[in-house]
Design an enzyme around this catalytic site. Structure first.
Site, short mmCIF file in Angstrom:
data_model
loop_
_atom_site.label_atom_id
_atom_site.label_comp_id
_atom_site.label_asym_id
_atom_site.label_seq_id
_atom_site.Cartn_x
_atom_site.Cartn_y
_atom_site.Cartn_z
N GLU A 368 30.20 38.79 36.81
CA GLU A 368 31.41 37.97 37.04
C GLU A 368 32.67 38.76 36.69
O GLU A 368 33.66 38.23 36.17
CB GLU A 368 31.34 36.62 36.33
N THR A 370 33.51 43.09 35.57
CA THR A 370 33.33 43.91 34.37
C THR A 370 34.45 43.59 33.39
O THR A 370 35.50 43.08 33.78
CB THR A 370 33.44 45.41 34.73
N1 COS Z 1 43.05 32.54 42.41
C1 COS Z 1 43.42 32.40 43.68
N2 COS Z 1 43.97 33.41 44.41
C2 COS Z 1 44.12 34.58 43.78
C3 COS Z 1 43.75 34.80 42.45
C4 COS Z 1 43.19 33.71 41.74
N3 COS Z 1 42.81 33.84 40.47
N4 COS Z 1 44.03 36.07 42.10
C5 COS Z 1 44.56 36.64 43.19
N5 COS Z 1 44.63 35.73 44.21
C6 COS Z 1 45.14 35.95 45.58
C7 COS Z 1 46.40 36.79 45.57
O1 COS Z 1 47.54 35.98 45.44
C8 COS Z 1 46.34 37.47 46.92
O2 COS Z 1 46.77 36.61 47.95
P1 COS Z 1 48.22 36.84 48.68
O3 COS Z 1 48.14 38.21 49.28
O4 COS Z 1 48.28 35.76 49.71
O5 COS Z 1 49.24 36.70 47.58
C9 COS Z 1 44.84 37.67 47.14
O6 COS Z 1 44.18 36.71 46.31
C10 COS Z 1 44.38 39.06 46.76
O7 COS Z 1 44.76 39.27 45.41
P2 COS Z 1 44.94 40.71 44.77
O8 COS Z 1 45.79 41.56 45.66
O9 COS Z 1 45.34 40.53 43.35
O10 COS Z 1 43.43 41.21 44.86
P3 COS Z 1 42.79 42.62 44.48
O11 COS Z 1 42.10 43.14 45.67
O12 COS Z 1 43.80 43.49 43.78
O13 COS Z 1 41.62 42.16 43.46
C11 COS Z 1 40.66 41.68 41.32
C12 COS Z 1 41.86 41.55 42.26
C13 COS Z 1 40.34 43.10 40.94
C14 COS Z 1 41.08 40.90 40.09
C15 COS Z 1 39.42 41.00 41.98
O14 COS Z 1 38.97 41.76 43.08
C16 COS Z 1 38.28 40.81 41.03
O15 COS Z 1 38.26 39.86 40.24
N6 COS Z 1 37.27 41.74 41.11
C17 COS Z 1 36.05 41.56 40.37
C18 COS Z 1 35.12 40.77 41.21
C19 COS Z 1 34.05 40.19 40.40
O16 COS Z 1 34.27 39.50 39.43
N7 COS Z 1 32.83 40.45 40.84
C20 COS Z 1 31.70 39.90 40.22
C21 COS Z 1 30.95 39.20 41.28
S1 COS Z 1 30.63 37.59 40.93
S2 COS Z 1 28.98 37.74 39.85
#
Ligand code: COS
Length: 384
Positions: A368, A370
């Site tokens: 979920e 790292t």
């Molecule tokens: N809730 C809703 N929308 C969100 C959000 C949240 N918490 N965080 C970001 N967004 C939106 C952003 O606003 C953006 O939309 P707009 O372009 O319309 O503004 C879009 O989502 C993309 O956001 P962002 O550019 O911040 O995304 P990134 O590609 O930089 O990724 C991280 C952000 C690294 C935080 C994300 O990819 C992540 O959490 N990665 C880990 C994934 C994970 O937990 N994997 C485990 C698998 S599940 S077991």
């Protein structure tokens, strides 16, 4: 000061739930935990007991046949099951992760199609976001979904899917418009019986041996058009909003694992004698126990606050839910490692549960998101 002030504590209902889950976990889940780990088999006794008691997917609303419990209750279930068996805690944990995108964003019709079978315990649901080359950078996913008449056709491979093969339902994020990057991703619900869906072999892992982790494959996999969750292009936002709600439950799992290890260590040092006295009498070990318990309690409180804020539907949950997951999982790793140390040679053997807990704790720092991703999320929130 308002005399009606409800002091800062869990409700009586939450405390009663904890007692009920602890009792069930100790009687019906703990006796199988070592064997489930050793044999790498699915904990079917735990599933049956959790389903019978209604603890397997406690957050499904009553209108869809569920218990309608809040997210804090979901965390208490996770914590108490993980205290005896982390693999078994993934039954409610993975259900919660798989069904949260549906709760947050699906149409009422889709909720009615999927949620009752999860509430009844007939089916489980998994969450499919990651791919081999799109882990932390989840938006880099390649799995495609194309509209074809009344159907969506999915092609691609998802990986690290918890409980894959055991689940009937899968929440799947796929690219519907590659030009739009994160905003060209949509979320779908796929059933294991859909044509073109298959699961891969089980991963061979360090811990959580009772929860199968597999790849899942979509080869021209056809699903009805109404299985899209929310509008086209909103899938990535739904996926991240889901994690805002579910990361505290991983924190709760970590707190449970840590508490299980701490309880084992306390019992052991009170029994074990060296140098003519119980080792619990050595101040060096007492200080270790005090530090362990202090960290577990701090993590627990942060997890409960994060879950409560998520339940209230507060905005900007990123910081608190990442902080809860990160602190609790780092705590679980350090506390389980110290528990092994307190048991010495015995702790390093499979005769005691602490080595299993130490192996199981490790995944909570990875899945979920790292803990490096959690720190990214926290820092972005601080600096925006
Ligand atoms: N809730 C809703 N929308 C969100 C959000 C949240 N918490 N965080 C970001 N967004 C939106 C952003 O606003 C953006 O939309 P707009 O372009 O319309 O503004 C879009 O989502 C993309 O956001 P962002 O550019 O911040 O995304 P990134 O590609 O930089 O990724 C991280 C952000 C690294 C935080 C994300 O990819 C992540 O959490 N990665 C880990 C994934 C994970 O937990 N994997 C485990 C698998 S599940 S077991």
């Amino acid at each position: 000061m308002n005399s009606d002030f409800d002091s800062y504590r869990l409700s009586d209902e939450h405390e009663a739930l904890r007692e009920a889950v602890r009792d069930l976990a100790e009687k019906e889940i703990a006796p199988h935990a070592a064997e489930v780990d050793e044999q790498g088999r699915f904990p079917s006794e735990a599933r049956d007991a959790l389903v019978k008691a209604g603890f397997h997917a406690i957050i499904v609303p009553e209108e869809y046949g569920g218990e309608g419990a809040d997210e804090l209750a979901g965390c208490i279930v996770m914590e108490e099951v993980a205290r005896v068996c982390a693999s078994s805690s993934l039954i409610p944990g993975v259900n919660g992760l798989g069904l949260t995108p549906i709760l947050l964003s699906a149409s009422d019709e889709l909720k009615k199609q999927v949620l009752p079978s999860i509430a009844s315990g007939e089916s489980m649901i998994s969450y499919a976001l990651s791919e081999r080359e799109a882990g932390s950078d989840a938006a880099a996913m390649k799995t495609r979904a194309r509209r074809d008449g009344d159907e969506w056709v999915l092609d691609g491979t998802k990986c690290w899917i918890s409980n894959a093969g055991e689940s009937d339902w899968y929440t799947v994020m796929a690219v519907t418009d590659p030009e739009k990057k994160a905003n060209g991703i949509s979320a779908f619900v796929v059933h294991s019986g859909d044509p073109g869906f298959e699961v891969g072999p089980k991963e061979r892992k360090l811990g959580i041996h009772g929860s199968p982790t597999r790849e899942i494959y979509f080869q021209g996999c056809r699903i009805p058009s109404d299985r899209i969750i929310g509008k086209e292009g909103t899938g990535f936002k739904t996926a991240l909003a889901t994690l805002d709600h579910t990361r505290p439950t991983i924190g709760a799992q970590a707190v449970g694992i840590a508490q299980g290890a701490l309880d084992t260590a306390i019992a052991y040092v009170k029994e074990r004698s060296q140098f003519g006295k119980k080792i619990a009498e050595f101040q060096g070990l007492q200080f270790m126990l005090a530090d362990m318990a202090m960290k577990v309690e701090a993590a627990r409180q942060l997890v409960y606050v994060a879950a409560s804020r998520a339940e209230r539907g507060e905005k900007n949950l990123g910081f608190i839910s990442s902080a809860a997951k990160c602190l609790a999982s780092d705590t679980a790793m350090s506390v389980t490692t110290d528990a092994v140390q307190l048991l010495g040679g015995a702790g390093y053997t499979r005769d005691f549960p602490v080595e299993r807990m130490m192996r199981d704790a490790k995944i909570t720092q990875i899945y979920e998101g790292t803990n490096q991703v959690q720190r990214m999320v926290m820092a972005r929130s601080l600096l925006k």
